[in-house]
Design a protein around this motif. Structure first.
Motif, PDB file in Angstrom:
ATOM      1  N   CYS A   2       0.934  -1.238  -0.091  1.00  0.00           N
ATOM      2  CA  CYS A   2      -0.068   0.128  -0.117  1.00  0.00           C
ATOM      3  C   CYS A   2       0.972   1.258   0.063  1.00  0.00           C
ATOM      4  CB  CYS A   2      -0.881   0.078   1.069  1.00  0.00           C
ATOM      5  SG  CYS A   2      -2.101  -1.313   1.278  1.00  0.00           S
ATOM      6  N   SER A   3       0.738   2.289  -0.825  1.00  0.00           N
ATOM      7  CA  SER A   3       1.446   3.498  -0.897  1.00  0.00           C
ATOM      8  C   SER A   3       0.407   4.362  -0.520  1.00  0.00           C
ATOM      9  CB  SER A   3       1.920   3.920  -2.250  1.00  0.00           C
ATOM     10  OG  SER A   3       2.480   4.869  -2.551  1.00  0.00           O
ATOM     11  N   GLN A   4       0.581   5.238   0.355  1.00  0.00           N
ATOM     12  CA  GLN A   4      -0.220   6.330   0.913  1.00  0.00           C
ATOM     13  C   GLN A   4      -0.413   7.543  -0.100  1.00  0.00           C
ATOM     14  OE1 GLN A   4      -0.308   6.355   5.405  1.00  0.00           O
ATOM     15  NE2 GLN A   4       1.581   5.814   4.919  1.00  0.00           N
ATOM     16  N   GLY A   5       0.810   7.522  -0.895  1.00  0.00           N
ATOM     17  CA  GLY A   5       0.611   8.772  -1.792  1.00  0.00           C
ATOM     18  C   GLY A   5       1.307   9.850  -0.980  1.00  0.00           C
ATOM     19  N   GLN A   6       1.805  10.952  -1.823  1.00  0.00           N
ATOM     20  CA  GLN A   6       2.174  12.172  -1.448  1.00  0.00           C
ATOM     21  C   GLN A   6       2.351  13.374  -2.471  1.00  0.00           C
ATOM     22  OE1 GLN A   6       6.385  11.530  -0.048  1.00  0.00           O
ATOM     23  NE2 GLN A   6       6.315  13.091   1.413  1.00  0.00           N
TER      24      GLN A   6
END
Length: 391
Positions: A160-164
């Motif tokens: 899972c990548s939370q984004g930025q």
């Protein structure tokens, strides 16, 4: 249950004689005033008695069946440590073929003043009980921004990548051999960016990917604004279908299926405010759902859905983050006092106390757990066998 026959690192809680307290301890991994080792009320936080960064008696038995989980000679030890940044926080992806576990750090600010980041590391798991663990930070190509939970997927790992910033949260596949090539599998819900995907699991019955999407990344300043409710999704890459499968959460977090895939467990960690604080009166709850074929469809390949939501368990200390299940159906979750364990009825049967608590963890070889404690990785050797990775 004769106390004299217990290993020295195990303590028993006699709740029958401790159901009424005259004073209330601070929440943490305190030794209960009614346990087999306490001679007076205990009010200290986790790690009241420690040696080499471990609780002296880390294995706490609330119900006799936890002794079967532990086996005759349970052991807890520190196998990796890093004091400069919180290197061991989430994921915990066991790759049996390479005998490695991949995991993610908590957020930290690099010394060069760059934006907050999350590192991905791997640790090699020795075959012998007293063998040496070796860990290192890796560099996925391209990078996985602010990774969090993860799971085995095919021959690799799914994060899972939370984004930025302007980059949305996503599910990202990574090869587990250098140069750790990555590929984005999914980064939106029908055109709307996810909040901050947190944890993920695969349903082997049909290969679908199930993941939680709370707003922790937005609270922590990784991205600007929510575009979706805090809910849970199922993605079927074979069919190209994406569905919302569960809602009604404040902050959905950990997710796992039972050993027979008939039940799905999802935690709500609203008790963690996302900024390092806790809210005592907020949800710290694991919910259980039955996993069934969609009853409203006549299609032969109808998807699996979640029905019959109910409270499974409430964590008494912090909130239940990562969730795993063993082959006997016991449910484990990382909490503020370590790892708490419930039987399949939601009865607390035991704890593994870890100073500072545990966010996530994973089973590796039969009877081996790796626990992620921010600046340390612990190994617990017990008797239970995890159900997620089956060779």
């Amino acid at each position: 249950m004769p106390i004299t026959s217990l290993p020295s690192n195990v303590q028993i809680v006699d709740f029958e004689h401790g159901a009424v307290l005259t004073s209330f301890p601070d929440r943490g991994a305190e030794s209960p005033a009614w346990s087999s080792v306490a001679s007076k009320p205990v009010t200290s936080h986790i790690g009241l008695v420690t040696k080499d960064d471990c609780a002296v008696q880390p294995f706490v038995v609330f119900r006799p069946e936890f002794l079967d989980v532990l086996g005759p000679s349970p052991v807890l030890r520190v196998v990796a440590e890093e004091k400069t940044f919180p290197f061991a926080h989430e994921a915990g992806i066991w790759i049996p073929q390479t005998r490695e576990v991949f995991f993610t750090s908590n957020q930290f600010c690099p010394e060069d003043g760059a934006p907050k980041k999350i590192a991905i590391s791997k640790i090699s798991v020795p075959k012998s009980p007293d063998g040496e663990y070796k860990w290192q930070v890796i560099s996925p190509t391209p990078d996985i921004l602010t990774g969090n939970g993860g799971v085995n997927y095919g021959k690799g790992a799914l994060f899972c990548s939370q984004g930025q910033g302007n980059i949305p949260g996503a599910l990202i596949y990574m090869d587990v051999r250098p140069p750790y090539a990555t590929k984005v599998l999914l980064n939106h819900f029908h055109g709307r960016p996810f909040n901050a995907p947190n944890d993920v699991v695969v349903l082997p019955l049909d290969g679908s990917i199930w993941f939680t999407d709370p707003n922790y990344g937005i609270i922590q300043g990784l991205r600007a604004k929510e575009k979706l409710p805090n809910q849970v999704y199922a993605y079927d890459p074979k069919k190209g279908s994406l569905r919302a499968v569960a809602d009604g959460f404040s902050r959905p977090n950990g997710i796992s299926f039972s050993q027979d895939y008939k039940v799905c467990y999802i935690s709500d960690t609203n008790a963690y405010d996302g900024l390092g604080g806790t809210i005592d009166h907020a949800a710290a709850t694991i919910y259980a759902y039955d996993v069934v074929k969609s009853p409203g469809s006549a299609k032969p390949d109808r998807p699996y859905v979640l029905v019959n939501r109910r409270v499974f368990a409430y964590a008494d200390c912090g909130a239940p983050d990562g969730i795993k299940v063993d082959m006997d159906g016991n449910v484990y979750s990382g909490c503020l006092d370590g790892v708490q364990v419930w039987d399949s009825d939601g009865v607390l049967i035991g704890k593994i106390l870890v100073p500072g608590g545990v966010a996530n963890f994973c089973f590796t070889d039969p009877g081996v757990l790796l626990l992620f404690n921010e600046n340390r990785v612990y190994e617990a050797r017990i008797q239970a066998v995890g159900s997620l990775v089956r060779e």
